[in-house]
Design a protein around this motif. Structure first.
Motif, PDB file in Angstrom:
ATOM      1  N   ALA A 107       0.836  -1.205   0.000  1.00  0.00           N
ATOM      2  CA  ALA A 107       0.000   0.000   0.000  1.00  0.00           C
ATOM      3  C   ALA A 107       0.868   1.251   0.000  1.00  0.00           C
ATOM      4  CB  ALA A 107      -0.907   0.008   1.224  1.00  0.00           C
ATOM      5  N   GLY A 108       0.453   2.255  -0.740  1.00  0.00           N
ATOM      6  CA  GLY A 108       1.220   3.492  -0.827  1.00  0.00           C
ATOM      7  C   GLY A 108       0.743   4.545   0.166  1.00  0.00           C
ATOM      8  N   LEU A 109       1.268   5.746  -0.025  1.00  0.00           N
ATOM      9  CA  LEU A 109       0.894   6.894   0.803  1.00  0.00           C
ATOM     10  C   LEU A 109       0.307   7.960  -0.111  1.00  0.00           C
ATOM     11  CD1 LEU A 109       4.206   7.017   2.822  1.00  0.00           C
ATOM     12  CD2 LEU A 109       1.964   6.630   3.862  1.00  0.00           C
ATOM     13  N   GLU A 110      -0.509   8.808   0.441  1.00  0.00           N
ATOM     14  CA  GLU A 110      -1.013   9.941  -0.347  1.00  0.00           C
ATOM     15  C   GLU A 110       0.151  10.883  -0.622  1.00  0.00           C
ATOM     16  OE1 GLU A 110      -4.130  10.366  -1.645  1.00  0.00           O
ATOM     17  OE2 GLU A 110      -4.316   8.297  -0.958  1.00  0.00           O
ATOM     18  N   PRO A 111       0.138  11.536  -1.802  1.00  0.00           N
ATOM     19  CA  PRO A 111       1.282  12.374  -2.155  1.00  0.00           C
ATOM     20  C   PRO A 111       1.518  13.535  -1.180  1.00  0.00           C
ATOM     21  CG  PRO A 111      -0.489  12.535  -3.810  1.00  0.00           C
ATOM     22  CD  PRO A 111      -0.841  11.424  -2.881  1.00  0.00           C
ATOM     23  N   ALA A 112       0.452  14.129  -0.646  1.00  0.00           N
ATOM     24  CA  ALA A 112       0.650  15.272   0.250  1.00  0.00           C
ATOM     25  C   ALA A 112      -0.146  15.072   1.534  1.00  0.00           C
ATOM     26  CB  ALA A 112       0.209  16.558  -0.442  1.00  0.00           C
ATOM     27  N   PRO A 113       0.536  14.711   2.617  1.00  0.00           N
ATOM     28  CA  PRO A 113      -0.198  14.481   3.865  1.00  0.00           C
ATOM     29  C   PRO A 113      -0.895  15.748   4.344  1.00  0.00           C
ATOM     30  CG  PRO A 113       2.187  14.333   4.228  1.00  0.00           C
ATOM     31  CD  PRO A 113       1.983  14.512   2.767  1.00  0.00           C
ATOM     32  N   LEU A 146      -8.138   4.707   7.930  1.00  0.00           N
ATOM     33  CA  LEU A 146      -7.688   4.763   6.533  1.00  0.00           C
ATOM     34  C   LEU A 146      -6.877   6.035   6.267  1.00  0.00           C
ATOM     35  CD1 LEU A 146      -7.696   3.814   3.552  1.00  0.00           C
ATOM     36  CD2 LEU A 146      -9.897   4.977   3.296  1.00  0.00           C
ATOM     37  N   PHE A 147      -7.411   7.164   6.702  1.00  0.00           N
ATOM     38  CA  PHE A 147      -6.705   8.426   6.448  1.00  0.00           C
ATOM     39  C   PHE A 147      -5.333   8.422   7.132  1.00  0.00           C
ATOM     40  CE2 PHE A 147      -9.274  11.750   4.262  1.00  0.00           C
ATOM     41  CZ  PHE A 147     -10.252  10.889   3.794  1.00  0.00           C
ATOM     42  N   ARG A 148      -5.308   7.886   8.337  1.00  0.00           N
ATOM     43  CA  ARG A 148      -4.039   7.821   9.045  1.00  0.00           C
ATOM     44  C   ARG A 148      -3.067   6.909   8.292  1.00  0.00           C
ATOM     45  NH1 ARG A 148      -5.390   7.131  15.051  1.00  0.00           N
ATOM     46  NH2 ARG A 148      -5.763   9.365  15.006  1.00  0.00           N
ATOM     47  N   ALA A 515      -7.213  -0.252  -4.342  1.00  0.00           N
ATOM     48  CA  ALA A 515      -8.432  -0.273  -3.525  1.00  0.00           C
ATOM     49  C   ALA A 515      -8.366   0.807  -2.441  1.00  0.00           C
ATOM     50  CB  ALA A 515      -8.623  -1.649  -2.886  1.00  0.00           C
ATOM     51  N   LEU A 516      -7.208   0.918  -1.794  1.00  0.00           N
ATOM     52  CA  LEU A 516      -7.088   1.908  -0.722  1.00  0.00           C
ATOM     53  C   LEU A 516      -7.109   3.334  -1.270  1.00  0.00           C
ATOM     54  CD1 LEU A 516      -4.530   0.445   1.841  1.00  0.00           C
ATOM     55  CD2 LEU A 516      -6.990   0.164   1.706  1.00  0.00           C
ATOM     56  N   ALA A 517      -6.432   3.531  -2.389  1.00  0.00           N
ATOM     57  CA  ALA A 517      -6.397   4.879  -2.959  1.00  0.00           C
ATOM     58  C   ALA A 517      -7.819   5.325  -3.313  1.00  0.00           C
ATOM     59  CB  ALA A 517      -5.491   4.905  -4.192  1.00  0.00           C
ATOM     60  N   GLU A 518      -8.568   4.418  -3.869  1.00  0.00           N
ATOM     61  CA  GLU A 518      -9.939   4.729  -4.267  1.00  0.00           C
ATOM     62  C   GLU A 518     -10.845   4.906  -3.030  1.00  0.00           C
ATOM     63  OE1 GLU A 518     -10.765   4.853  -7.536  1.00  0.00           O
ATOM     64  OE2 GLU A 518     -12.959   4.752  -7.533  1.00  0.00           O
ATOM     65  N   ALA A 519     -10.651   4.063  -2.053  1.00  0.00           N
ATOM     66  CA  ALA A 519     -11.435   4.181  -0.813  1.00  0.00           C
ATOM     67  C   ALA A 519     -11.181   5.539  -0.158  1.00  0.00           C
ATOM     68  CB  ALA A 519     -11.083   3.049   0.161  1.00  0.00           C
ATOM     69  N   TYR A 520      -9.926   5.948  -0.217  1.00  0.00           N
ATOM     70  CA  TYR A 520      -9.550   7.239   0.359  1.00  0.00           C
ATOM     71  C   TYR A 520     -10.209   8.373  -0.432  1.00  0.00           C
ATOM     72  CZ  TYR A 520      -6.437  11.043   1.886  1.00  0.00           C
ATOM     73  OH  TYR A 520      -5.924  12.214   2.388  1.00  0.00           O
ATOM     74  N   ALA A 521     -10.074   8.318  -1.735  1.00  0.00           N
ATOM     75  CA  ALA A 521     -10.592   9.401  -2.573  1.00  0.00           C
ATOM     76  C   ALA A 521     -12.109   9.526  -2.444  1.00  0.00           C
ATOM     77  CB  ALA A 521     -10.204   9.169  -4.031  1.00  0.00           C
ATOM     78  N   ARG A 522     -12.787   8.400  -2.321  1.00  0.00           N
ATOM     79  CA  ARG A 522     -14.244   8.456  -2.267  1.00  0.00           C
ATOM     80  C   ARG A 522     -14.798   8.347  -0.865  1.00  0.00           C
ATOM     81  NH1 ARG A 522     -15.835   4.118  -6.498  1.00  0.00           N
ATOM     82  NH2 ARG A 522     -17.826   4.412  -5.465  1.00  0.00           N
ATOM     83  N   ARG A 523     -13.931   8.311   0.122  1.00  0.00           N
ATOM     84  CA  ARG A 523     -14.350   8.132   1.514  1.00  0.00           C
ATOM     85  C   ARG A 523     -15.284   6.931   1.580  1.00  0.00           C
ATOM     86  NH1 ARG A 523     -11.185  12.118   0.586  1.00  0.00           N
ATOM     87  NH2 ARG A 523     -11.736  14.257   1.087  1.00  0.00           N
TER      88      ARG A 523
END
Ligand code: ARG
Length: 586
Positions: A107-113, A146-148, A515-523
């Motif tokens: 799993a990756g990280l968001e580009p800008a915390p 998830l956000f964390r 999956a995580l990136a999309e879950a994050y983007a769409r909450r």
């Protein structure tokens, strides 16, 4: 660490550029036909349309560029101009080993915390929690995690409902029932060191008082006055109020922790109170307040609204702060303390208008950026009658009873399935508890949050199908396999992908990041649930097709053991993001 899909997008985009076509058309997606390919790119169709060229001819050009790349086992043109990509075993082996070695399991990280506050749970003093609070807690906890996990700095705040009209109602009700509470009448100390009311008292008195205030206007006015006096700082009222907050919070914390829900902040509406006077003055100075029948309001309706949005009530005609007032002042408070870029309000969809009012007022006042406040609404959990779930007696459900009910069912199901027989009583209880929590949470998080669903404990608790218990069972099965390998002295080793089931499992593991990136983007935690389910199913097929402990040779046994281990770790990770813990044994 890049997932295969992103890496392929880069490779195919470069090929598009090399062919003189727009690079952004090189986007790669998972294949619609997993029997034919792992991934596909449809960009040649769009490119051909723009260039008025033949799509198959353009796709052929791209295929020719890609083909020599050893990362592919096959690159093929299909249909009207699709490009089908099949990865080589070596590419998949590399990726599987990389995921296994990665502490984040691919799993990756968001580009800008960012700094984010998640406002969720929202229980109230004395009022029993209802399904709206249950859903808010489950969804909010998952989003917070998830956000964390994606790298943000996150504070989860319960935003305890401790400041509204219900406080005035309770003060009046308790005062009527216990006329000997002198400190209430004269406002002087000494104040009680122990609460003169229990939680049971409050839960008994609140519905009575609320019902009475609906018809008895004199009673209602006394409660309104008490609310205003409490907020104005009358010492006796504050002292009693502190007792209310104390007894409620202790009980609530226990219930939340049974559900593995932990708030970083237990702030209440009341915490914003000291900021209200200054905020009202500021709104006044900015010319945003209007006098309306003795009350002070902010008009938030806009041209082009489909429905007329009523103004936000900031100060009532009695001079008290309202639900929207504390919400607005809480934004100021959070800004002062955390300076968040984003606040998520995980609250029942039925409060959408309220949040729209608060958000608009906050933007008008300059308290938040345009995209800094979001209402994360959700549907209801319904009973068999299609209305929000109630207990058999018709009352709102209590979280405690719900958990007990689910635990009873979990014990029963475990026994029916012949599970847990070798566990000590304490381990059995612990497993039953985890199964119960998993069942409730997965049933909730398995659907997109906007969807309402029917409370059906039998279905939630099944060990088959898309349920929490099924996933726990799969995780426990892997744990026990790994224990057995350990006992037999078999260690995990380098992954070497050969069999189709091993390829599929690697691709399933690789899909975690997307999956995580999309879950994050769409909450949308349901996308994490979806991933966990798919991973468990793919593992099941792998387990059936590829012997592990009795593999033909030591190398493939070691490879499969590592695949099993990384699957377990990723499953655990995904479930943890849903707020679900896996037991050691069943
Ligand atoms: N206590 C509220 C209720 O029971 C929910 C609070 C939601 N959060 C907020 N910032 N308003 O409806």
């Amino acid at each position: 660490m890049t997932d295969l899909k992103s890496r392929l997008t880069t490779v195919v985009s470069d090929a598009f550029a090399q062919a003189g076509l727009p690079a952004e058309l090189g986007r790669v997606t998972a294949s619609d036909r997993p029997d034919l390919a792992d991934f596909q790119c449809n960009g040649a169709l769009a490119a051909a349309k723009a260039a008025k060229a033949n799509p198959r001819a353009l796709a052929e050009e791209i295929v020719a560029i890609l083909k020599p790349d050893p990362m592919f086992a096959a690159v093929e043109l299909a249909g009207p101009g699709f490009i089908n990509l099949v990865l080589s075993d070596a590419t998949l082996s590399l990726r599987a080993n990389a995921i296994a070695e990665d502490p984040r399991l691919g799993a990756g990280l968001e580009p800008a915390p960012r700094r984010v506050v998640v406002d969720y749970g929202g229980p109230n003093v004395a009022k029993p929690m209802h399904v709206g609070h249950l859903r808010a807690s489950i969804i909010g906890e998952s989003l917070k995690r998830l956000f964390r996990f994606r790298g943000d700095e996150v504070w989860g705040d319960a935003h305890f409902g401790d400041w509204g009209f219900q406080m005035g109602l309770l003060i009046v009700a308790v005062g009527d029932e216990q006329p000997d509470l002198d400190f209430l009448a004269d406002g002087d100390g000494p104040f009680p060191s122990e609460s003169p009311v229990s939680l049971a008292d409050l839960e008994r008195l609140y519905p009575l008082a609320a019902a009475r205030a609906k018809t008895d206007l004199e009673y209602r006015d006394r409660a309104r006055k008490a609310t205003a006096e409490l907020q104005g700082g009358r010492p006796g009222y504050r002292a009693l109020w502190r007792c209310f907050v104390e007894v409620s919070r202790t009980a609530l914390e226990r219930e939340f922790s049974a559900l593995d829900i932990e708030f970083d902040l237990w702030n209440g509406e009341s915490d914003a109170d000291p900021l209200i006077a200054g905020m009202v003055a500021e709104l006044e100075a900015k010319g945003l307040l209007e006098l309306d029948q003795g009350a002070r309001i902010v008009r938030v309706a806009k041209d082009g609204d489909k429905r007329e949005l009523p103004p936000l009530l900031v100060v009532s005609s009695e001079g008290s702060a309202m639900y929207g007032t504390t919400d607005l002042a809480t934004i100021v408070d959070r800004r002062n303390r955390f300076d968040p870029e984003l606040i998520l309000y995980v609250v029942d969809q039925r409060q959408a208008d309220h949040f729209e009012q608060v958000f608009r007022a906050a933007r008008l006042a300059g308290y938040a950026a345009e995209d800094g406040l979001e209402h994360i609404g959700f549907g209801t959990m319904n009973g068999p009658d299609g209305k929000p779930f109630k207990t058999r007696e018709g009352g709102v459900l209590k979280l405690h009873d719900l958990i007990e009910m689910a635990k009873d069912k979990a014990r029963e199901r475990l026994k029916d399935a012949g599970l847990g027989a070798e566990l000590t009583e304490q381990d059995f209880e612990d497993t039953a508890h985890k199964v119960a929590v998993a069942a409730l949470k997965f049933a909730d998080l398995g659907n997109f949050r906007g969807t309402s669903y029917v409370f059906d404990l039998d279905r939630f608790m099944s060990f088959e199908g898309k349920t929490g218990p099924y996933l726990l069972y799969q995780a426990v099965r892997i744990k026990s396999l790994l224990r057995k390998a350990d006992v037999e002295g078999h260690a995990a080793g380098e992954v070497v992908v050969v069999e189709p089931a091993e390829r599929d499992l690697t691709l399933a593991l690789d899909a975690y990041e997307a999956a995580l990136a999309e879950a994050y983007a769409r909450r949308a935690p349901n996308l994490i649930a979806e991933h966990a389910y798919r991973l468990a199913q793919t593992f099941s097929k792998f387990y059936a097709a590829c012997p592990i402990l009795v593999a033909a040779d030591a190398k493939s046994r070691a490879s499969r053991l590592r695949l099993a281990k990384v699957t377990l770790d990723q499953l655990d990770s995904a479930l943890r993001l849903l707020g679900i813990e896996t037991p050691e044994r069943m």
